[in-house]
Design a protein around this motif. Sequence first.
Motif, PDB file in Angstrom:
ATOM      1  N   GLN A  61      14.606  24.583  42.266  1.00 54.29           N
ATOM      2  CA  GLN A  61      15.822  25.137  43.233  1.00 54.29           C
ATOM      3  C   GLN A  61      16.017  26.683  43.271  1.00 54.29           C
ATOM      4  N   THR A  62      16.189  27.375  44.352  1.00 55.42           N
ATOM      5  CA  THR A  62      16.341  28.696  44.464  1.00 55.42           C
ATOM      6  C   THR A  62      17.750  28.937  43.591  1.00 55.42           C
ATOM      7  N   VAL A  63      17.704  30.171  42.839  1.00 53.88           N
ATOM      8  CA  VAL A  63      18.745  30.797  42.518  1.00 53.88           C
ATOM      9  C   VAL A  63      19.195  32.143  42.989  1.00 53.88           C
ATOM     10  N   THR A  64      20.298  32.297  43.409  1.00 49.15           N
ATOM     11  CA  THR A  64      20.814  33.535  43.700  1.00 49.15           C
ATOM     12  C   THR A  64      22.096  34.013  43.101  1.00 49.15           C
ATOM     13  N   LEU A  65      22.166  35.127  42.312  1.00 51.27           N
ATOM     14  CA  LEU A  65      23.507  35.448  41.903  1.00 51.27           C
ATOM     15  C   LEU A  65      24.077  36.845  41.977  1.00 51.27           C
ATOM     16  N   SER A  66      25.149  37.122  42.322  1.00 52.08           N
ATOM     17  CA  SER A  66      25.781  38.509  42.558  1.00 52.08           C
ATOM     18  C   SER A  66      26.839  38.658  41.573  1.00 52.08           C
ATOM     19  N   PRO A  67      27.111  40.042  41.446  1.00 48.71           N
ATOM     20  CA  PRO A  67      28.473  40.224  40.460  1.00 48.71           C
ATOM     21  C   PRO A  67      29.655  39.587  41.015  1.00 48.71           C
ATOM     22  N   LEU A  68      30.520  39.161  40.205  1.00 51.91           N
ATOM     23  CA  LEU A  68      31.890  38.831  40.504  1.00 51.91           C
ATOM     24  C   LEU A  68      32.783  39.748  39.989  1.00 51.91           C
ATOM     25  N   ALA A  69      33.425  40.247  40.690  1.00 53.24           N
ATOM     26  CA  ALA A  69      34.322  41.542  40.365  1.00 53.24           C
ATOM     27  C   ALA A  69      35.784  40.464  39.827  1.00 53.24           C
ATOM     28  N   THR A  96      38.676  41.858  40.008  1.00 55.77           N
ATOM     29  CA  THR A  96      39.583  41.979  40.960  1.00 55.77           C
ATOM     30  C   THR A  96      39.770  41.269  42.318  1.00 55.77           C
ATOM     31  N   SER A  97      38.675  40.469  42.252  1.00 58.94           N
ATOM     32  CA  SER A  97      38.561  39.558  43.434  1.00 58.94           C
ATOM     33  C   SER A  97      39.064  38.131  42.949  1.00 58.94           C
ATOM     34  N   LEU A  98      39.404  37.929  41.693  1.00 64.10           N
ATOM     35  CA  LEU A  98      39.869  36.695  41.292  1.00 64.10           C
ATOM     36  C   LEU A  98      41.430  36.537  41.672  1.00 64.10           C
ATOM     37  N   PRO A  99      41.816  35.231  41.888  1.00 63.94           N
ATOM     38  CA  PRO A  99      43.230  35.187  42.283  1.00 63.94           C
ATOM     39  C   PRO A  99      44.043  35.469  41.095  1.00 63.94           C
ATOM     40  N   THR A 100      45.450  35.906  41.248  1.00 63.40           N
ATOM     41  CA  THR A 100      46.164  36.284  39.975  1.00 63.40           C
ATOM     42  C   THR A 100      47.205  35.046  39.822  1.00 63.40           C
ATOM     43  N   SER A 101      47.633  34.937  38.623  1.00 60.71           N
ATOM     44  CA  SER A 101      48.274  33.868  38.053  1.00 60.71           C
ATOM     45  C   SER A 101      49.597  34.463  37.498  1.00 60.71           C
ATOM     46  N   ASP A 102      50.788  33.629  37.577  1.00 58.64           N
ATOM     47  CA  ASP A 102      51.966  33.997  37.074  1.00 58.64           C
ATOM     48  C   ASP A 102      52.020  33.318  35.644  1.00 58.64           C
ATOM     49  N   ALA A 135      51.276  32.494  31.835  1.00 64.76           N
ATOM     50  CA  ALA A 135      51.022  33.611  30.917  1.00 64.76           C
ATOM     51  C   ALA A 135      49.738  33.393  30.488  1.00 64.76           C
ATOM     52  N   SER A 136      49.285  32.205  30.054  1.00 62.97           N
ATOM     53  CA  SER A 136      48.035  31.899  29.523  1.00 62.97           C
ATOM     54  C   SER A 136      46.938  32.251  30.332  1.00 62.97           C
ATOM     55  N   LEU A 137      46.848  31.814  31.891  1.00 62.66           N
ATOM     56  CA  LEU A 137      46.007  32.173  32.662  1.00 62.66           C
ATOM     57  C   LEU A 137      45.810  33.474  33.115  1.00 62.66           C
ATOM     58  N   ALA A 138      47.039  34.524  33.103  1.00 56.04           N
ATOM     59  CA  ALA A 138      46.998  35.762  33.286  1.00 56.04           C
ATOM     60  C   ALA A 138      46.191  36.432  32.354  1.00 56.04           C
ATOM     61  N   LYS A 139      46.558  36.002  30.999  1.00 56.96           N
ATOM     62  CA  LYS A 139      45.774  36.545  29.528  1.00 56.96           C
ATOM     63  C   LYS A 139      44.321  36.338  29.666  1.00 56.96           C
ATOM     64  N   LEU A 140      43.881  35.025  30.298  1.00 61.55           N
ATOM     65  CA  LEU A 140      42.483  34.583  30.172  1.00 61.55           C
ATOM     66  C   LEU A 140      41.824  35.676  31.469  1.00 61.55           C
ATOM     67  N   ARG A 141      42.547  35.736  32.573  1.00 60.62           N
ATOM     68  CA  ARG A 141      42.070  36.550  33.793  1.00 60.62           C
ATOM     69  C   ARG A 141      41.549  38.097  33.124  1.00 60.62           C
ATOM     70  N   GLN A 142      42.576  38.462  32.287  1.00 60.36           N
ATOM     71  CA  GLN A 142      42.111  39.880  31.825  1.00 60.36           C
ATOM     72  C   GLN A 142      41.067  39.859  30.689  1.00 60.36           C
ATOM     73  N   HIS A 190      39.168  37.277  29.412  1.00 57.10           N
ATOM     74  CA  HIS A 190      38.074  36.302  29.393  1.00 57.10           C
ATOM     75  C   HIS A 190      37.829  35.823  30.852  1.00 57.10           C
ATOM     76  N   PRO A 191      37.450  36.505  32.028  1.00 58.64           N
ATOM     77  CA  PRO A 191      37.509  36.242  33.395  1.00 58.64           C
ATOM     78  C   PRO A 191      36.708  34.971  33.807  1.00 58.64           C
ATOM     79  N   TYR A 192      35.770  34.720  32.883  1.00 52.40           N
ATOM     80  CA  TYR A 192      34.863  33.437  33.167  1.00 52.40           C
ATOM     81  C   TYR A 192      35.435  32.453  32.894  1.00 52.40           C
ATOM     82  N   GLU A 193      36.165  32.157  31.890  1.00 48.96           N
ATOM     83  CA  GLU A 193      36.949  30.955  31.418  1.00 48.96           C
ATOM     84  C   GLU A 193      38.077  31.048  32.488  1.00 48.96           C
ATOM     85  N   PHE A 194      38.718  32.133  32.964  1.00 45.41           N
ATOM     86  CA  PHE A 194      39.751  31.912  34.056  1.00 45.41           C
ATOM     87  C   PHE A 194      39.180  31.373  35.412  1.00 45.41           C
ATOM     88  N   SER A 195      38.072  31.664  35.646  1.00 53.81           N
ATOM     89  CA  SER A 195      37.391  31.235  36.983  1.00 53.81           C
ATOM     90  C   SER A 195      37.298  29.695  36.560  1.00 53.81           C
TER      91      SER A 195
END
Length: 382
Positions: free
Chosen positions: A111-119, A121-127, A129-136, A138-143
């Motif tokens: 299978q062909t693989v294509t990957l580009s940077p994930l900013a 700042t493009s991730l959704p925000t969350s109110d 607390a634990s998800l907002a901390k993860l976004r800041q 550990h953004p991979y885990e937030f995603s």
Amino acid sequence: MNRQHVFGCTAALLGALASPAHAVPQLLQGQIGGAAVVMELNVAQDGKTDGRYFYRKYHRDIALDGQRGTDGSVALGENLGYNESRTDLTLRPDGKGGWKGVWRGKKGSAQTVTLSPLAVTSLPTSDIASLAKLRQQHPYEFSRLADLTLQQGNLQHFGRYTLRWWKEPISKVRFFRVVDGYPAAVQDRVNRVLESRQWEEVNGYFGCALGGAHRGEFEYDQTVTPRYLTDRVLSASVFTSYDCGGAHPDFGDQPINLDVQTGHQLQLEDVLWLGQGAPNIPRDADGYPQNYDYQNKVLGPWLAKTLLQLYPKLMAPKDKDDDCDYRSSGLWALPSWYLLPQGLYLGPSFPRVARACEYPEWSILPWKLVKQHRGDPGLSLP
């Protein structure tokens, strides 16, 4: 024993990510074949490469381990076992900060693989607390958690309070919210804390799954039990049994003890204080003591002595082959604890060889005794 709910497998991974030998982890998104994925990739200065990725449809981490070649490409194996060597994924820099390559299944399908940077700042925000901390932090885990939803469950009546249960369907982590019994503002404050804690535990489940990925299996079972609710406090146990790929399975209770009027987590010294004056244990930003002099020199010895007076037969081993000797003060220096209608429950910490002795049902300080050593005079107790 450190009761913080961070599994050794996940801690080891995060330690590797923070190692000076690694650059800042690269957060990527793209496709493998026609399936959307998110990846975290780490290429060390010596070429050693590791990371993880998940299919957006499934959310489960796949561990990556491999090596960068002299041409700049990286060859990676997925969920490799001990001393196992295999290339499932080959990636080459695309010159734009991303990667291109090929994924090959065990049957040879490509299978062909294509990957580009994930900013970030493009991730959704969350109110939440634990998800907002993860976004800041550990953004991979937030995603991985961002598009998960909770399923509404049954109602439970607990004294004059009504609880609603919610479940995250992949991890099966269940937590309650209070839907009746508190004023609206208090209820909202409490439920925001409970929701945040539930997402912490969901993330713990996925961390455990990653730890077990190298051997193809893991176990994670959690039970949340409301213990005590009043107009001032909420107490619940969060007991987790897990086997995340480490040397041994493990278990532990990390209760929630809230001052519902502020939404703040109570410390044991708010309920039981044996020191001079008002409670004055210095703590860091995460709430951990900066030293353990009080616990080792005051709390542990007092609890061992007092519980021996209350429960002399239960504190001593039943016979010479019984490892459950509760009389040592060191066992009580860092207890797990929660509140019950009859008093303050305290759980000792044993060495691994005697872990079966932990969480006895009887180790409760009656409220009459606790109130003689109240830490926060404003904390209403029975």
